[in-house]
Design a protein around this motif. Sequence first.
Motif, PDB file in Angstrom:
ATOM      1  N   SER A   7      -1.181  13.173  -5.401  1.00 28.87           N
ATOM      2  CA  SER A   7      -1.701  12.617  -4.150  1.00 28.87           C
ATOM      3  C   SER A   7      -3.107  13.091  -3.840  1.00 28.87           C
ATOM      4  CB  SER A   7      -0.780  13.014  -2.981  1.00 28.87           C
ATOM      5  OG  SER A   7       0.510  12.487  -3.147  1.00 28.87           O
ATOM      6  N   ASN A   8      -3.618  14.021  -4.629  1.00 25.60           N
ATOM      7  CA  ASN A   8      -4.923  14.610  -4.344  1.00 25.60           C
ATOM      8  C   ASN A   8      -6.029  13.668  -4.801  1.00 25.60           C
ATOM      9  OD1 ASN A   8      -7.327  16.318  -4.503  1.00 25.60           O
ATOM     10  ND2 ASN A   8      -5.909  18.022  -4.178  1.00 25.60           N
ATOM     11  N   THR A   9      -6.846  13.210  -3.826  1.00 23.61           N
ATOM     12  CA  THR A   9      -7.891  12.232  -4.146  1.00 23.61           C
ATOM     13  C   THR A   9      -9.012  12.825  -4.990  1.00 23.61           C
ATOM     14  OG1 THR A   9      -8.942  12.716  -2.015  1.00 23.61           O
ATOM     15  CG2 THR A   9      -7.426  10.840  -2.101  1.00 23.61           C
TER      16      THR A   9
ATOM     17  N   LEU B 261       2.878   5.784 -10.332  1.00 23.31           N
ATOM     18  CA  LEU B 261       2.499   6.033 -11.723  1.00 23.31           C
ATOM     19  C   LEU B 261       1.651   7.304 -11.837  1.00 23.31           C
ATOM     20  CD1 LEU B 261       1.671   2.397 -12.882  1.00 23.31           C
ATOM     21  CD2 LEU B 261       3.626   3.787 -13.585  1.00 23.31           C
ATOM     22  N   ASP B 262       0.778   7.554 -10.849  1.00 19.84           N
ATOM     23  CA  ASP B 262       0.005   8.800 -10.853  1.00 19.84           C
ATOM     24  C   ASP B 262       0.929  10.012 -10.873  1.00 19.84           C
ATOM     25  OD1 ASP B 262      -2.357   7.348 -10.671  1.00 19.84           O
ATOM     26  OD2 ASP B 262      -2.509   7.555  -8.492  1.00 19.84           O
TER      27      ASP B 262
ATOM     28  N   PRO C 189       0.828  -1.218   0.000  1.00 16.33           N
ATOM     29  CA  PRO C 189       0.000   0.000   0.000  1.00 16.33           C
ATOM     30  C   PRO C 189       0.857   1.260   0.000  1.00 16.33           C
ATOM     31  CG  PRO C 189       0.116  -0.894   2.215  1.00 16.33           C
ATOM     32  CD  PRO C 189       0.831  -1.875   1.322  1.00 16.33           C
ATOM     33  N   GLY C 190       0.354   2.268  -0.706  1.00 16.04           N
ATOM     34  CA  GLY C 190       1.041   3.550  -0.706  1.00 16.04           C
ATOM     35  C   GLY C 190       0.358   4.578   0.174  1.00 16.04           C
ATOM     36  N   LYS C 191      -0.973   4.427   0.309  1.00 19.77           N
ATOM     37  CA  LYS C 191      -1.752   5.339   1.146  1.00 19.77           C
ATOM     38  C   LYS C 191      -2.877   4.543   1.795  1.00 19.77           C
ATOM     39  CE  LYS C 191      -0.773   9.421  -1.692  1.00 19.77           C
ATOM     40  NZ  LYS C 191       0.071  10.072  -0.680  1.00 19.77           N
TER      41      LYS C 191
ATOM     42  N   PHE D  28      -6.879  11.649  -8.137  1.00 22.35           N
ATOM     43  CA  PHE D  28      -6.233  10.332  -8.141  1.00 22.35           C
ATOM     44  C   PHE D  28      -6.599   9.551  -6.884  1.00 22.35           C
ATOM     45  CE2 PHE D  28      -3.539  13.159 -10.649  1.00 22.35           C
ATOM     46  CZ  PHE D  28      -3.367  12.424 -11.814  1.00 22.35           C
ATOM     47  N   GLY D  29      -7.493   8.618  -7.019  1.00 20.27           N
ATOM     48  CA  GLY D  29      -7.847   7.743  -5.916  1.00 20.27           C
ATOM     49  C   GLY D  29      -7.602   6.301  -6.318  1.00 20.27           C
TER      50      GLY D  29
END
Length: 832
Positions: free
Chosen positions: A195-197, A26-27, A7-9, A200-201
């Motif tokens: 990182s902004n959901t 990748l995001d 997991p990254g987040k 990018f989620g």
Amino acid sequence: MGLLDWPGKSADALGLPEHMAVHHMLDVAAVADRLIEPFGFDWPLRDALVLLVGLHDLGKISDSFRRMLREGVPQAFRHWELTEVLLFELDHILGERLGGAPWHRQTLYAAIAGHHGRPPKRATGGLVCPGRRPREYRLALQAVGSGLDDARKAMENLCAFWPDASLEGLSDDRAVAALSWWLPGFCTAADWVGSNTRWFGPRAPESALSAYLAESKEIAVNAVTEAGLAAGTARDANLFDFTLRPMQAACAQVALAEGPMLAVIEDETGAGKTEAALILAQRMLLAGKGRGLFFALPTMATADAMFRRAAGSVGRLFDRHTTLTLAHGRAGLSVDFRDLVNDGPRGEEDATCTDWLAENRRRALLADVGVGTIDQALLSVLPVRFQALRHFGLSSKILIVDEVHELGEPYIGAELEALLRMHRAAGGSAILLTATLPLAQRERLLAIYGGRSDSPAYPALTVAGAASPTALPQATGPRRSVGVQRLSCADEAVDLLAESAQQGAACVWVRNAVDDAIAAVEMLHARGVSARLLHARFALCDRKRTEAEVLARVGKDGQGREGFVLVGTQVLESSLDLDFDVMVSDLAPMAALIQRAGRLWRHMDLRPATSRPVPAPVLHVVSSDPAQVVDARWLHGTLDRGAWVYPVADQWRTADVLFRAGRIDAPEGLRALIEAVHGLEAAPVPEALVEAEARAEGQGAAERGHAAQNIVDLAAGYRAGGQANDDARYPTRLGEAQRVLVLARKEAGALRPWAEGTGAEAWSLSEVSARIGRLDALPLPDPSAPEIAAVTREWPDWKRAEYRLCPVAEDGAICTGLRYDAERGLIFHDES
């Protein structure tokens, strides 16, 4: 185990999926691929930098990070420290794919690992001695644990997506070191968007990585645009519809230098230098010398004023809505900035500001056009957290530094020179604006861009590298010369102001010290003159209220100016566009007096000489006689605290030159006046002042040495030269430390903000600062008192340690020796 087991987040909520580390990588790579487009890198290097940014969170593929995320187990090594170690460990893969020198790769590894605002500093070795890994390196690999093989797989997958990536074109050590300062900021910006959901989620885990990246690239196009970071194309459109003044016309025609360029605009106050700089900057944008602008001003007040001016014209710079931000510690309290964020653009040529840019003051430098204090730019050369982000934000901008003469003091002057060196190393160009720049200071600044000029022409437009500056017509403006008369004491100043106000003149007295300004207002009130007061020791709400009143009375379009009298301090020199008929000033160095005189008979097109209640503009200077110097306290008998503010040698030379000249001829006479005081050939001071001058010179040398120790070492690269210190540890300006008091009033048995309203904004508007030495000598209210603790318990620890909440009694008392008055500001009893 597999790549999707790391997991990254964390999941946003119970039952929702985690965002996998490789997907997040990748995001961010997709965002970087979009953000890097306008920077002009050769294609192989461009891809290499995007690939490296994609690997920024490789350290999240580790046992220790997964345990921290899922079980709350503390990490001995942060994930970004593990990123650097994994890049070292797997360098044989990247070395084969990217090429380049091992030292260069190592330098860039540290840069992308340092994307959280600080470089990795653990003693984990590197590529120099691959067979001898230090203990911390081995411990870090243990923290990676079973993630090592999947980290290798992740790296191989990303390398396959950018097969042409190469570092072979990087052969210059200095270029690599400079790139290592730029890359962490670029990586941070890409990471924050990626990182902004909102964009990018977590997405379908069964997708192949190639399909996931393709979808991320599509999302990145929209994300970068909505964040306000999409690069626009400069427009060749008229910014202004008025007839150009000489300096503005020169900026529209001067030949541009090749490569990074520095221009110095020197002209008198009120000559339209800001518009001239915008005209030149637009031409530089069209020539590819930048992709945006940053206006750096000396104070928050000047930045606020510039923001209002810029908002009306910068929207025409690009082929889409130009993003505009305000960058300083009080930007959130600016009504103009809030309106821009909340209301958006009203027309196609209006500027805008996205929510993403406005959310965090560190993002302000990423907009197309930023306006802020010079401090925001200077933090890019100090070893503080997110210094590299500021550097990255500025690197694509044409840096416009206004009132550059105010940055001539040794410490901040050294910082400015370092800022320009670092900006040029990143390919950045700059424009410097000034009314009163000494030739020696101009020479040092031009040299940074490979230029020089000893021409005394004034006004002048100087481009570094050009054969000679562009000299402009020296025709005296409609206000003609400003006469100069000496007043021997404060009583004479009061007499003059009382008489002039009675005649209907708009009057001002500029004092060097706040306490002296308060005393002057009391003297004027005793004479029946209803004088207003403006200085830096007001609560912000009261200062803003007074500034609005002053602008309404004696601003450019002011009404009801007859008989208006204002007493102020240095805040009047450059922050407000004011126009007075009669001016008194305490003796100050020549550059400061010229700036102050720029507020005298200012808008002659609106108020010609025949409409003024006095026959001619005169600068009345309160000063001791320069021909009567007995000792180093020559000025103290005439000026109280104001005699300590400036070096006495500069004060004496100013008085000697100015009173003998008897006038200020602008623009043709300004250069000679400045050089006579601040130039290398300035006359010697009387024997009684020699020792004081020597002490001041020694202090200046010490301050430059202090700056040299604080400024980051560009040649050392980001890992060795960067730090993550608190901004307060590395100040952008020297001076006695300030303490912030938060004023409160008692209502219904509880403490409420001094400013009207409730909530965080009202409390911010209730703040006032003063020298910490004076405040800490007083018995300030006990912070543990129940009514105070009830408010401060919600404050963060740093604020409770540095700020003091101070209830103000109905009579203004705060404690013994200190009171506050909405019309006078913060008053120290024993010296008021």
